[in-house]
Design an enzyme around this catalytic site. Structure first.
Site, mmCIF file in Angstrom:
data_model
loop_
_atom_site.group_PDB
_atom_site.id
_atom_site.type_symbol
_atom_site.label_atom_id
_atom_site.label_comp_id
_atom_site.label_asym_id
_atom_site.label_seq_id
_atom_site.Cartn_x
_atom_site.Cartn_y
_atom_site.Cartn_z
ATOM 1 N N GLY A 1 3.568 -5.282 -1.103
ATOM 2 C CA GLY A 1 2.629 -4.719 -1.706
ATOM 3 C C GLY A 1 3.409 -3.259 -2.311
ATOM 4 C CG ASN A 2 2.926 -1.319 -5.620
ATOM 5 O OD1 ASN A 2 2.240 -0.444 -5.745
ATOM 6 N ND2 ASN A 2 2.814 -2.590 -6.333
ATOM 7 C CG HIS A 3 3.470 3.514 -1.163
ATOM 8 N ND1 HIS A 3 3.019 3.253 0.053
ATOM 9 C CD2 HIS A 3 4.694 3.215 -0.775
ATOM 10 C CE1 HIS A 3 3.633 3.086 1.125
ATOM 11 N NE2 HIS A 3 5.064 3.138 0.595
ATOM 12 C CB SER A 4 0.102 1.540 -7.247
ATOM 13 O OG SER A 4 -0.915 1.812 -8.234
ATOM 14 C CB ALA B 1 2.017 -0.662 -9.266
#
Ligand code: CTP
Length: 413
Positions: free
Chosen positions: A219-222, A287
């Site tokens: 995943g990512n930090h969006s 994102a």
């Protein structure tokens, strides 16, 4: 706003000081303004200031303690074309939701026959508390319009949603609404004058999670803040919005925003595919993971003791949702993308604009302090083509969203 009658209800929060400016702006625009305030609000701004600016007496109590004259809340409630409670504190919102009537502001609310709007303003923790959100939901069901608070630095020092929007913005919303109502009464098509009334917007927001196994993901930090702010900015201008949102704890507060929660890029693509054809505006603010594990395991992947110290994952490309919607775009539809770049920013964004068949690309620079993931501010550049590139200063994500929404209004056929 000439001859429109606006009843301002002020409760006791630090943002009450902004109501002097709002009162002045409304009066300047031709409206008749009357003010009801709670006794607590008088600690933040004096009735004298508001009486002078509104050119009307300011009422607080149910009766005049000196001569016993009764202040007629029914008359006030019937007088107004619009009642705006700003700032609306958590306490006043709770009492409104419960139907309590222990001050003039509340009895007037209960007597009002006109549309009622609330502009909540409070500290972050109070805003996020389940009780406050439950009360707002009740008020929405009762037909009250909730104007979302701005995000930013709060009086307590915390940062997040809770600020009363600037008076200029509140005055613009009131003016737009009256302009729409004016047209509605002559054309029977309600709300037509809001610039995006009748328009449908589809927006992606937040991160995506691509499963490795039942308990792990890439995943990512969006945070989804920008996409949610955009959904609210378009809703404020009259659009109905479908917000396809990856995993994030943040929600939109607008009744005109319908949220569809998804987890993976694949599910986000499917949801967008379903709604794109009916949409006038598509904005890809999510994102999205560019790659996902080729074969997610059904079972939790075990660490292999005897094996080597390495593990290799095979990733495959996800569908580029934005590019795909760009391909499907029909005349009259507007497709907007984001570009988050660290080098050759404008050139890379221009190439994305062309490659993905976009009408507008919003360039975010990761080189700017205060811009990017998780923070409340953003520095944007709007690019329509090589000859139309506009740089904007660092601003709140709410203001950035409003700037983008305004450009969308200008671009729509
Ligand atoms: N996007 C999308 N679906 C994807 C990947 C990206 O809809 N699978 C959208 C994003 O929401 C954003 C835009 O495409 O609006 C830009 O994405 P970005 O990842 O920066 O660009 P890429 O085209 O993937 O190019 P690169 O990774 O080379 O920067």
């Amino acid at each position: 706003m000439k001859d429109k009658r606006i009843l301002l209800g002020i409760s006791g929060g630090i943002a009450a000081y902004k109501m002097a400016t709002l009162t002045r702006l409304l009066v300047k625009a031709g409206a008749s303004v009357r003010v009801v305030m709670t006794e607590e609000a008088q600690a933040f701004i004096t009735p004298l200031t508001l009486a002078t600016l509104s050119k009307n007496p300011v009422l607080s109590r149910l009766y005049n303690p000196v001569d016993g004259t009764w202040h007629n809340h029914v008359e006030l409630g019937l007088w107004a074309d619009l009642m705006l409670l700003a700032p609306a504190t958590a306490n006043t919102l709770a009492k409104m939701a419960a139907g309590a009537a222990d001050n003039l502001l509340l009895t007037t609310y209960l007597s009002a026959r006109c549309p009622v709007w609330v502009a909540p303003a409070m500290d972050l923790d109070m805003w996020q508390h389940a009780a406050t959100q439950r009360n707002l939901e009740t008020l929405r069901k009762d037909g009250v319009r909730v104007l979302p608070p701005d995000a930013g630095e709060l009086a307590s020092g915390l940062s997040g949603p809770g600020r009363l929007p600037e008076p200029e913005h509140l005055a613009a919303l009131v003016a737009q609404w009256f302009a729409g109502e004016g047209l509605a009464s002559s054309s029977s098509d309600s709300g037509k004058a809001l610039p995006l009334s009748g328009k449908k917007a589809l927006i992606t927001a937040g991160p995506t999670y691509e499963a490795l196994d039942p308990v792990r993901f890439i995943g990512n930090h969006s945070s989804g803040k920008m996409g949610i702010a955009l959904a609210e900015a378009l809703a404020e201008l009259g659009a109905s919005v479908v917000l396809v949102k990856g995993p994030t704890n943040l929600n939109s507060r607008s009744a005109q925003v319908r949220e569809l929660a998804v987890t993976s890029a694949g599910a986000m693509f499917e949801a967008c595919s379903e709604h794109f054809a009916q949409s006038d505006i598509f904005i890809a603010a999510a994102a999205v993971a560019d790659y996902r594990p080729e074969r997610p395991s059904n079972q939790k992947i075990k660490k292999k003791e005897a094996d080597s110290d390495r593990m290799t994952l095979t990733l495959v490309k996800t569908t580029d949702i934005l590019a795909e919607m760009g391909k499907r775009k029909k005349p009259g539809q507007l497709v907007v993308g984001f570009a988050l770049e660290t080098e050759n920013e404008v050139e890379n964004a221009l190439s994305k604009l062309e490659r993905k068949n976009l009408d507008l690309i919003v360039l975010n620079s990761l080189n700017d302090a205060g811009a990017g993931f998780g923070v409340d501010t953003n520095r944007i550049t709007l690019i329509e083509n090589r000859n139309r590139i506009d740089n904007f200063p660092l601003m709140s994500k709410t203001d950035a969203a409003r700037t983008i929404a305004q450009r969308i209004v200008d671009l729509l056929p």
